[in-house]
Design an enzyme around this catalytic site. Structure first.
Site, PDB file in Angstrom:
ATOM      1  CG  ASN A  61       1.998   1.471   4.732  1.00 25.68           C
ATOM      2  OD1 ASN A  61       3.221   2.111   4.805  1.00 25.68           O
ATOM      3  ND2 ASN A  61       1.523   1.039   3.472  1.00 25.68           N
TER       4      ASN A  61
ATOM      5  CD  GLU B 293      -5.308   4.838   5.857  1.00 25.77           C
ATOM      6  OE1 GLU B 293      -5.854   4.473   4.779  1.00 25.77           O
ATOM      7  OE2 GLU B 293      -4.933   3.842   6.441  1.00 25.77           O
TER       8      GLU B 293
ATOM      9  CB  CYS C 188      -3.904  -1.635   4.592  1.00 23.85           C
ATOM     10  SG  CYS C 188      -3.197  -1.776   6.417  1.00 23.85           S
TER      11      CYS C 188
ATOM     12  CG  ASN D 230      -4.831   3.961   0.442  1.00 19.25           C
ATOM     13  OD1 ASN D 230      -3.998   3.482  -0.383  1.00 19.25           O
ATOM     14  ND2 ASN D 230      -4.631   3.828   1.725  1.00 19.25           N
TER      15      ASN D 230
ATOM     16  CD  GLU E 217      -2.274   1.234   3.030  1.00 21.79           C
ATOM     17  OE1 GLU E 217      -1.630   0.689   3.971  1.00 21.79           O
ATOM     18  OE2 GLU E 217      -3.405   1.669   3.189  1.00 21.79           O
TER      19      GLU E 217
ATOM     20  CE  LYS F 199      -7.119   1.168   4.018  1.00 25.97           C
ATOM     21  NZ  LYS F 199      -5.652   1.807   4.562  1.00 25.97           N
TER      22      LYS F 199
END
Ligand code: CDV
Length: 308
Positions: free
Chosen positions: A193, A142, A168, A106, A46, A123
Site C-alpha cells: 500500500n 505503522e 511493502c 503486519n 498488504e 513485516k
C-alpha cells in the site's frame, strides 16, 4: 521446466466503513477469474482485508484493534479459504494480526493448494512514526500500531518451488532480498500500500514514486535471480490516494507485465522456476563470489556513520 502460473490480484480502494465480508467477496471474484485462467497461485496485497488504517490516528491504541484479526482463518475469511481449496489454488495475502498474547503485527501468509497455512511472515521494515505528526500531509502510523516482525525472512518449499514473502516497505531494502536469496528463494511474494504522495516531501511526483517501486523490485529480482510478484492496493481510500504498479518481475529483473489501472484486477503470468538457476549459478553464485569477510558492518552497524 517447473512452471507455476501466478496471478497478481490487485485490489482497488477499500473505504474505511467497508466490511471485511465485502472485501472477501471481491477477493473471491478475483480468485475465480484467476482460476478461469488456470492459475496455481493467487497473490493479494498488504493489509488486504481493510482500508490502509495506519493513516488514521487513534489516541487510544486499543481502539485500533478493530482493524486486527485474532485468528486466521476466521469467520470473515473462511469463504476465501474454502474457495481456494475448491479451486486447488495456493494463495497469499496480508492482514493485521493480533496474537493470543496481545502482540500486533503486519502479517502475510502463504497457503498451499490444500488450504493449509504453510508460511507466515511478519513485516520487519515498518515505515512511518508512532505519534500524531501535524507536519505531515497524512499520517503513517505503522510504528504505532505494529511491532517489528519477529520471524526473520523465512522461505518455504511448497508448490514445487522455494517461496519467500515480504511486505511493502521491505521491498526497498536490499537486505530483504539477500536474506531470502541466501536461502535459495525462487519467488518473492510481496503486497503493498504505497501512498502516491510523500507525506514529508510535499508533491513528490507520482512518476518518481513509481520509478522507485520498480527500481526496488527489479533490482531485488535481478541481484538474487528470483521472480518477484508485487501486488498493490490502489486508488483513493477516503480521499487518500494509493499508487498502483502491480507487476511480475523475472529473475533477470525484467517486468513481465504490469496492471495499468487502479481497480480490482488480475495479472497472470507463467513463471518457470528453473529460469532462476542461470543467475544463481553464474553472476550471482553466492558461494563462489560473495566476500562476507568485508560485509561485517551490515550486521554490526544500523545507522550510517561518516568519517570525522
Ligand atoms: N505500507 C508501506 O510500507 N508503505 C511505504 C510508504 C510509507 C513509503 C512504502 O514503502 O511503500
Amino acid at each position: 521446466m517447473r512452471k507455476i502460473r501466478v496471478a497478481a490480484a490487485q485490489l482497488g480502494p477499500i473505504q474505511r466503513d467497508e466490511k471485511r465480508e465485502a472485501v472477501v467477496a471481491r477477493m473471491i471474484a478475483l480468485m475465480d477469474e484467476a482460476a478461469r485462467e488456470g492459475a496455481d497461485l493467487v497473490v493479494y496485497p498488504e493489509l488486504a482485508l481493510t482500508t490502509f488504517f495506519p493513516r488514521w490516528y487513534h489516541e487510544d491504541r486499543a481502539e485500533a484493534d478493530v482493524w486486527f484479526e485474532r485468528a486466521m482463518p476466521n469467520e470473515a475469511t473462511a469463504p476465501l479459504f474454502a474457495r481456494a481449496r475448491e479451486h486447488g489454488m495456493g494463495m497469499s495475502f496480508g492482514y493485521a494480526e493480533l496474537t493470543p498474547e496481545g502482540r500486533h503485527f503486519n502479517t502475510a501468509i502463504l497457503v498451499d493448494k490444500a488450504g493449509a497455512i504453510v508460511g507466515t511472515y511478519r513485516k520487519i521494515h515498518l515505515p512511518g512514526h508512532d505519534e500524531f505528526d501535524p507536519e505531515r500531509t497524512h499520517q503513517h502510523l505503522e510504528k504505532r500500531y505494529f511491532e517489528p516482525g519477529d520471524l526473520g525472512f523465512p522461505v518455504w518449499r511448497t508448490m514445487g518451488g522455494v517461496f519467500g514473502m515480504c511486505i511493502c516497505n521491505d521491498r526497498r531494502w536490499p537486505e530483504t532480498y539477500r536474506v531470502l536469496g541466501l536461502q535459495g528463494v525462487e519467488m518473492v511474494l510481496l503486497g503493498f500500500n504505497t501512498p502516491s504522495v510523500n507525506s514529508q516531501k510535499g508533491a513528490e511526483a507520482h512518476d518518481q514514486r513509481m520509478f522507485h517501486h520498480r527500481l526496488s523490485v527489479q533490482a531485488g529480482a535481478y541481484q538474487n535471480s528470483t521472480f518477484v510478484v508485487a501486488v498493490a492496493k490502489a486508488g483513493t481510500e477516503d480521499g487518500h490516494h494509493l499508487m498502483g504498479g502491480t507487476c511480475i518481475v523475472d529473475p533477470d529483473g525484467v517486468i513481465l507485465g504490469e496492471i495499468p489501472h487502479e481497480d480490482d484486477g488480475i495479472l497472470v503470468r507463467d513463471c518457470d522456476l528453473d529460469a532462476t538457476r542461470f543467475g544463481k549459478e553464474t553472476v550471482f553464485d553466492f558461494a563462489r563470489h560473495r566476500r562476507v569477510e568485508h560485509y561485517g558492518l551490515i550486521t554490526q552497524r544500523t545507522g550510517a556513520v561518516a568519517p570525522e
